[in-house]
Scaffold this active site. Sequence first.
Site, mmCIF file in Angstrom:
data_model
loop_
_atom_site.group_PDB
_atom_site.id
_atom_site.type_symbol
_atom_site.label_atom_id
_atom_site.label_comp_id
_atom_site.label_asym_id
_atom_site.label_seq_id
_atom_site.Cartn_x
_atom_site.Cartn_y
_atom_site.Cartn_z
ATOM 1 N N HIS A 1 11.538 35.655 -65.230
ATOM 2 C CA HIS A 1 12.031 34.247 -66.765
ATOM 3 C C HIS A 1 13.392 34.621 -66.424
ATOM 4 C CE1 HIS A 1 12.774 31.000 -69.110
ATOM 5 N NE2 HIS A 1 12.819 31.783 -69.808
ATOM 6 N N ASP B 1 26.758 54.617 -72.663
ATOM 7 C CA ASP B 1 26.230 55.962 -73.447
ATOM 8 C C ASP B 1 27.058 56.859 -72.566
ATOM 9 O OD1 ASP B 1 24.358 54.885 -74.960
ATOM 10 O OD2 ASP B 1 22.344 56.233 -73.834
ATOM 11 N N ASN C 1 23.332 52.663 -76.476
ATOM 12 C CA ASN C 1 22.506 52.420 -78.012
ATOM 13 C C ASN C 1 23.741 53.238 -78.589
ATOM 14 O OD1 ASN C 1 20.967 53.444 -75.903
ATOM 15 N ND2 ASN C 1 20.389 54.460 -77.598
ATOM 16 N N HIS C 2 24.044 54.109 -77.788
ATOM 17 C CA HIS C 2 25.147 55.239 -78.399
ATOM 18 C C HIS C 2 26.426 55.297 -78.863
ATOM 19 C CE1 HIS C 2 21.632 58.691 -77.855
ATOM 20 N NE2 HIS C 2 21.367 57.811 -76.919
ATOM 21 N N HIS D 1 26.628 61.019 -70.945
ATOM 22 C CA HIS D 1 26.161 62.022 -72.328
ATOM 23 C C HIS D 1 27.285 63.198 -72.284
ATOM 24 C CE1 HIS D 1 23.935 59.292 -74.681
ATOM 25 N NE2 HIS D 1 22.407 59.123 -73.283
ATOM 26 N N ASP E 1 23.753 57.008 -67.692
ATOM 27 C CA ASP E 1 24.442 57.444 -68.095
ATOM 28 C C ASP E 1 25.292 59.053 -68.196
ATOM 29 O OD1 ASP E 1 22.708 55.193 -68.730
ATOM 30 O OD2 ASP E 1 21.772 56.256 -70.375
ATOM 31 N N HIS F 1 23.014 47.851 -70.559
ATOM 32 C CA HIS F 1 22.426 49.693 -70.967
ATOM 33 C C HIS F 1 20.825 49.727 -71.532
ATOM 34 C CE1 HIS F 1 22.858 53.316 -71.290
ATOM 35 N NE2 HIS F 1 21.679 52.667 -73.077
#
Length: 400
Positions: free
Chosen positions: A301, A104, A139-140, A70, A68, A239
């Site tokens: 899995h 991000d 997510n950002h 930022h 990230d 992410h």
Amino acid sequence: MDYSAGKVTGKVTCGDLPLLISSFIDTFIDFTVSDLFFPPPLSQDLNPVPSLSKSSYPSPERLVAIGDLHGDLQKSKLAFRLAGLIDTSDRWIGGSTTVVQIGDVLDRGDDEIKILYFLDKLKLEAAKAGGTIFTMNGNHETMNVESDFRFVTKGGLDEFKNWAYWYSIGNEMKSLCDGLPKPKDIFHGIPSSFANVKQDCHDGIRARIAALRPKGPIASRFLSKNFTVLVVGESVFVHGGLMPNHVTYGFDKINEEVRDWLIGLKEKVSPEIHRSSNSLVWLRKFSHEAADKCDCSTLEHVLATIPGARRMIMGHTIQVKGINTACNDQAIRIDVGMSKGCIDGFPEVLEIERNSGLKVLTSNPLFQNRDDRTHAESASKERFGFLIPEHSPKPIQVEA
């Protein structure tokens, strides 16, 4: 006449003047808001942007993963320089290296647009040298597309305000040319003011919405080219993390749906992809810093259902101890909080070379001046400790 590679081929006539003027205006705006000169256009057989319709790529000789960023342009450049990817003039020297930036770029810092342009420039330069740069949505990114600006800085608002000013100037210049279509007002449909927002932030918020909403200029140009999930060789990049339902849904489909949403062809995307706590960009089941709190059985899995997958590489959750592994080296966590808007961590990158395992390249002075190999191995154990099993034949090497 061919403009597909960003250049004019064939005989130029007066009728081509509007397109040349438009290209000049766009280049001028790009330079003004990014402080970057872009390299000469690529030939048509070199595409700097890998297709989102393909989510799996073969293992390269050298693969570098960067966490990230930022909004911290200085730390972003340090990370690329640490991996030997750019020189002191910020030009690509990474040759055929493949790079994955895990998402991000937005929020918490003041240089978000500049980083987007910086990565775009490097994509062009890398492609010309035989390398590849994959960028991803975190997510950002998806939060900002939905106008969730909780983590925006005042400097970040000012940067978008400056971008909107020059972008609007460019549109006004284009509107004066009879041979060009009249540009649409980028602020169309956006309120002029907002409740509970400081007066000096209104223009920055309007600019940010205009740029990042679906079909917005920044969302379309930059974010729509990002992957949401990616497989390179034995490594799966995401992410936050993947659950079994994501594998069943299909990686190609996920990438294409997010892209279509960002360019305005799709009204919304399933919350299981980008919004819920178990979505690809928010999941933290495999990134808890205490390895014994990670859901290793689910991770095992998931990887077993992805052909050839050996490990999942994630950002999203800051690792205060630096890049590390969990779940018998199946979870690799690379967000070190390097941005000054996070924990101002030491830049680190993950390097994967064919047949030589994983290696952490770090700027942390704790791991510098280690001529004695025994000391280096001791420092690595001290740092990663419980996160790297004692029986592991190839623990992560740490190099300055």
